[in-house]
Scaffold this motif. Structure first.
Motif, PDB file in Angstrom:
ATOM      1  N   SER A   2      -8.614  10.139  45.941  1.00  0.00           N
ATOM      2  CA  SER A   2      -8.623  10.060  44.412  1.00  0.00           C
ATOM      3  C   SER A   2     -10.054   9.215  44.033  1.00  0.00           C
ATOM      4  N   GLN A   3     -10.743   9.898  42.910  1.00  0.00           N
ATOM      5  CA  GLN A   3     -11.703   9.210  42.367  1.00  0.00           C
ATOM      6  C   GLN A   3     -11.273   8.548  41.229  1.00  0.00           C
ATOM      7  N   ALA A   4     -10.026   8.379  40.969  1.00  0.00           N
ATOM      8  CA  ALA A   4      -9.304   7.629  39.720  1.00  0.00           C
ATOM      9  C   ALA A   4      -8.618   6.507  40.465  1.00  0.00           C
ATOM     10  N   CYS A   5      -8.435   5.248  39.493  1.00  0.00           N
ATOM     11  CA  CYS A   5      -7.643   4.250  40.146  1.00  0.00           C
ATOM     12  C   CYS A   5      -6.596   3.827  39.105  1.00  0.00           C
ATOM     13  N   GLY A   6      -5.774   3.121  39.571  1.00  0.00           N
ATOM     14  CA  GLY A   6      -4.541   2.595  38.595  1.00  0.00           C
ATOM     15  C   GLY A   6      -4.949   1.056  38.413  1.00  0.00           C
ATOM     16  N   VAL A   7      -4.665   0.652  37.333  1.00  0.00           N
ATOM     17  CA  VAL A   7      -5.005  -0.604  36.960  1.00  0.00           C
ATOM     18  C   VAL A   7      -3.530  -1.564  36.487  1.00  0.00           C
ATOM     19  N   ASP A   8      -3.251  -2.423  37.179  1.00  0.00           N
ATOM     20  CA  ASP A   8      -2.125  -3.235  36.579  1.00  0.00           C
ATOM     21  C   ASP A   8      -2.630  -4.695  36.161  1.00  0.00           C
ATOM     22  N   PHE A   9      -3.081  -4.765  34.979  1.00  0.00           N
ATOM     23  CA  PHE A   9      -3.695  -5.907  34.405  1.00  0.00           C
ATOM     24  C   PHE A   9      -2.184  -6.725  34.005  1.00  0.00           C
ATOM     25  N   GLY A  10      -1.889  -7.791  34.758  1.00  0.00           N
ATOM     26  CA  GLY A  10      -0.836  -8.309  34.228  1.00  0.00           C
ATOM     27  C   GLY A  10      -1.071  -9.831  33.832  1.00  0.00           C
ATOM     28  N   THR A  11       0.295 -10.323  33.249  1.00  0.00           N
ATOM     29  CA  THR A  11       0.105 -11.777  32.471  1.00  0.00           C
ATOM     30  C   THR A  11      -0.263 -12.595  33.679  1.00  0.00           C
ATOM     31  N   SER A  12       0.161 -12.388  34.826  1.00  0.00           N
ATOM     32  CA  SER A  12       0.223 -13.621  35.825  1.00  0.00           C
ATOM     33  C   SER A  12      -0.770 -13.014  36.880  1.00  0.00           C
ATOM     34  N   ASN A  13      -0.529 -11.816  37.331  1.00  0.00           N
ATOM     35  CA  ASN A  13      -1.451 -11.518  38.497  1.00  0.00           C
ATOM     36  C   ASN A  13      -1.848  -9.991  38.100  1.00  0.00           C
ATOM     37  N   SER A  14      -2.784  -9.520  38.703  1.00  0.00           N
ATOM     38  CA  SER A  14      -3.374  -8.202  38.607  1.00  0.00           C
ATOM     39  C   SER A  14      -3.768  -7.577  39.786  1.00  0.00           C
ATOM     40  N   THR A  15      -3.467  -6.062  39.917  1.00  0.00           N
ATOM     41  CA  THR A  15      -4.043  -5.384  41.143  1.00  0.00           C
ATOM     42  C   THR A  15      -4.704  -4.047  40.552  1.00  0.00           C
ATOM     43  N   VAL A  16      -5.030  -3.338  41.618  1.00  0.00           N
ATOM     44  CA  VAL A  16      -5.809  -2.054  41.412  1.00  0.00           C
ATOM     45  C   VAL A  16      -5.337  -1.418  42.592  1.00  0.00           C
ATOM     46  N   GLY A  17      -4.828   0.007  42.305  1.00  0.00           N
ATOM     47  CA  GLY A  17      -4.254   0.986  43.023  1.00  0.00           C
ATOM     48  C   GLY A  17      -4.946   2.130  43.413  1.00  0.00           C
ATOM     49  N   TRP A  18      -5.306   2.683  44.563  1.00  0.00           N
ATOM     50  CA  TRP A  18      -6.035   3.743  44.826  1.00  0.00           C
ATOM     51  C   TRP A  18      -5.263   4.654  45.975  1.00  0.00           C
ATOM     52  N   LYS A 105     -12.579  -4.168  37.803  1.00  0.00           N
ATOM     53  CA  LYS A 105     -13.098  -2.818  38.054  1.00  0.00           C
ATOM     54  C   LYS A 105     -14.198  -3.039  39.115  1.00  0.00           C
ATOM     55  N   LYS A 106     -14.905  -4.173  38.828  1.00  0.00           N
ATOM     56  CA  LYS A 106     -16.065  -4.310  39.992  1.00  0.00           C
ATOM     57  C   LYS A 106     -15.482  -4.739  41.211  1.00  0.00           C
ATOM     58  N   ARG A 107     -14.681  -5.375  41.554  1.00  0.00           N
ATOM     59  CA  ARG A 107     -14.044  -6.086  42.733  1.00  0.00           C
ATOM     60  C   ARG A 107     -13.252  -4.561  43.443  1.00  0.00           C
ATOM     61  N   GLY A 108     -12.364  -3.717  42.504  1.00  0.00           N
ATOM     62  CA  GLY A 108     -11.914  -2.614  42.960  1.00  0.00           C
ATOM     63  C   GLY A 108     -12.941  -1.450  43.611  1.00  0.00           C
ATOM     64  N   GLU A 109     -14.049  -1.719  42.837  1.00  0.00           N
ATOM     65  CA  GLU A 109     -15.142  -0.526  43.251  1.00  0.00           C
ATOM     66  C   GLU A 109     -15.624  -1.199  44.589  1.00  0.00           C
ATOM     67  N   ARG A 110     -15.994  -2.503  44.717  1.00  0.00           N
ATOM     68  CA  ARG A 110     -16.408  -3.109  45.802  1.00  0.00           C
ATOM     69  C   ARG A 110     -15.682  -2.717  47.215  1.00  0.00           C
ATOM     70  N   ALA A 111     -14.465  -2.964  46.987  1.00  0.00           N
ATOM     71  CA  ALA A 111     -13.470  -2.667  48.007  1.00  0.00           C
ATOM     72  C   ALA A 111     -13.198  -1.439  48.269  1.00  0.00           C
ATOM     73  N   ALA A 112     -13.383  -0.493  47.450  1.00  0.00           N
ATOM     74  CA  ALA A 112     -13.415   1.041  47.846  1.00  0.00           C
ATOM     75  C   ALA A 112     -14.866   1.859  48.103  1.00  0.00           C
ATOM     76  N   CYS A 113     -15.714   0.780  47.980  1.00  0.00           N
ATOM     77  CA  CYS A 113     -17.123   1.589  48.123  1.00  0.00           C
ATOM     78  C   CYS A 113     -17.218   2.834  47.231  1.00  0.00           C
ATOM     79  N   GLN A 114     -16.965   2.720  46.141  1.00  0.00           N
ATOM     80  CA  GLN A 114     -17.134   3.843  45.328  1.00  0.00           C
ATOM     81  C   GLN A 114     -16.755   3.245  43.738  1.00  0.00           C
ATOM     82  N   SER A 115     -17.229   4.164  42.876  1.00  0.00           N
ATOM     83  CA  SER A 115     -17.074   3.742  41.441  1.00  0.00           C
ATOM     84  C   SER A 115     -15.934   4.285  41.003  1.00  0.00           C
ATOM     85  N   PHE A 116     -15.337   3.783  39.786  1.00  0.00           N
ATOM     86  CA  PHE A 116     -14.259   4.518  39.100  1.00  0.00           C
ATOM     87  C   PHE A 116     -14.391   4.418  37.707  1.00  0.00           C
ATOM     88  N   ASP A 117     -14.607   5.764  37.382  1.00  0.00           N
ATOM     89  CA  ASP A 117     -14.760   6.040  35.989  1.00  0.00           C
ATOM     90  C   ASP A 117     -13.230   6.449  35.232  1.00  0.00           C
TER      91      ASP A 117
END
Length: 424
Positions: A2-18, A105-117
């Motif tokens: 996928s060229q899209a990601c999921g962003v869980d911006f949490g109160t305590s912790n955050s994740t980026v799904g791909w 966003k920046k850290r997720g893109e760095r881990a995926a080696c691609q951009s997420f628009d």
């Protein structure tokens, strides 16, 4: 992929799904960790900004600066349009949220080696309880902030529904599932009919039988644990010479992440000195001295972290000895510590647990589903580990199977799946 990601911006912790076939559902965001604590530290000594665990480590190491946490809690409040002082400059709260989401966003893109628009962002069932207009405004605000952080297209999914998608990817037959998502700022519940043969469908509205929630989460548990057991060590509940109680507002601000810095103003410091002079009891004076020293050393965030630590430890242990080594008074004494147990935790959050239990019952009632019809309770969210709360929810649907998901990752993983389907 996928060229899209999921962003869980949490109160305590955050994740980026791909979503990628046969690959981990979450991207690494800090060293080898897939979670990034939703924390920013502005280091005044080195003029640097750090995030996540590094931010907490720098703050606890004693560097001068400003720590920001639980920023998501600002959404849906009047504070989101306000400003705060950071390193001598006035900074809009919207800008601070955008800065953190941009870092995600920046850290997720760095881990995926691609951009997420494109991204699907998780959102609680209710940013604001019982006010649909304010709730929609909170989502619109988050969308604006996400666009400003660099995402060109943003869509939203309820966080418990995202967790349901993650669970659905691992079942072999149809189930009626109660998703219990107890996060840092909200407790959300969804009753969803899940089945492997329906997982490919984009429109799942007919499978969502009911949802609801309350604006109560882990930071509230931390707050009332602190107010009940820790703040009395700093004078809460003590009396002045007039026999009225020491003002409680200082303690409530110290126990609430986004108001801790209000205690550090010169005006409050003068008020605290006046209160101290009006205390006659030697015991209360000694406890209040701890408060004065804590404020002078700007250790309010450290104390909030200790309260959170106690809650987490009590998820696995019957009792703990909590070290509070930074609490000190003028009188020489042994390092301060506090014994806490399961009963003490339950005592401090009983009123919150009751509200959460009512929210679960309301979801079942609204959906027209009897408790015995629920096949599974799927627990997710970091604060679903609180033992007494989990037991209370389980008691409402006693016949249902109890399943624990990835407490910090199920939502992000489900959002990544949802993003792949929507933006395919």
């Amino acid at each position: 992929m996928s060229q899209a990601c999921g962003v869980d911006f949490g109160t305590s912790n955050s994740t980026v799904g791909w979503h990628r076939a046969d690959q981990p559902a979450l991207l690494t965001l800090e060293q080898d960790k897939v979670t990034l604590p939703s924390v920013v530290f502005f280091n005044a000594e080195d003029d640097e900004i750090s995030y996540g665990r590094a931010a907490l480590a720098n703050y606890l190491a004693g560097y001068e600066g400003r720590l920001m946490r639980s920023m998501k809690s600002l959404l849906g409040t009047s504070l989101i349009d306000g400003q705060t002082e950071v390193l001598g400059k006035s900074v809009p709260f919207r800008g601070l949220l955008g800065q953190f989401i941009g870092e995600l966003k920046k850290r997720g893109e760095r881990a995926a080696c691609q951009s997420f628009d494109c991204a699907v962002f998780g959102r609680p069932v209710h940013f604001v309880d019982d006010n649909s207009k304010a709730d929609q405004l909170a989502q619109d605000t988050l969308e604006e902030i996400a666009h400003a952080a660099g995402f060109k297209e943003v869509q939203f999914q309820f966080e418990p529904i995202a967790a349901a998608f993650d669970y659905e990817s691992r079942i072999s037959q149809e189930e009626l599932v109660l998703i219990a998502d107890i996060g840092g700022g909200t407790s959300d519940f969804s009753l969803v009919r899940l089945a492997p043969e329906r997982s490919h469908l984009l429109d799942r509205r007919n499978d969502i039988l009911g949802n609801g929630g309350v604006h109560i989460g882990g930071t509230d548990f931390d707050k009332y644990l602190s107010l009940t057991h820790i703040m009395p060590l700093l004078g809460l509940g003590g009396r002045l010479a007039s026999q009225i109680e020491v003002p409680s507002s200082y303690y409530f601000n110290l126990a609430t992440w986004h108001t801790i810095n209000l205690v550090y103003t010169q005006k409050v410091w003068r008020e605290l000195q006046d209160v101290y002079r009006d205390i006659q009891s030697s015991d209360v004076r000694q406890r209040f001295e701890r408060l004065l020293n804590l404020v002078e050393d700007r250790d309010g965030h450290w104390l909030a972290i200790k309260s959170e630590e106690a809650k987490i430890l009590l998820s696995d242990q019957e009792s703990i000895q909590l070290s509070l080594e930074r609490l000190r008074s003028k009188q020489p004494s042994a390092p301060c510590s506090l014994m806490l147990d399961q009963d003490g935790l339950q005592q401090s959050i009983a009123h919150l647990s009751s509200d959460i239990g009512r929210a679960v019952s309301q979801v079942l009632q609204t959906a027209g589903v009897r408790p015995e019809q629920v096949d599974t309770v799927f627990f997710t969210g970091g604060s679903s580990g609180v033992r007494s709360l989990r037991q209370q929810i389980a008691a409402i649907v006693p016949d249902a199977r109890k399943v624990e998901g990835d407490l910090f990752g199920s939502i992000g993983a489900g959002l990544g799946l949802d993003a792949a389907r929507r933006f395919a």
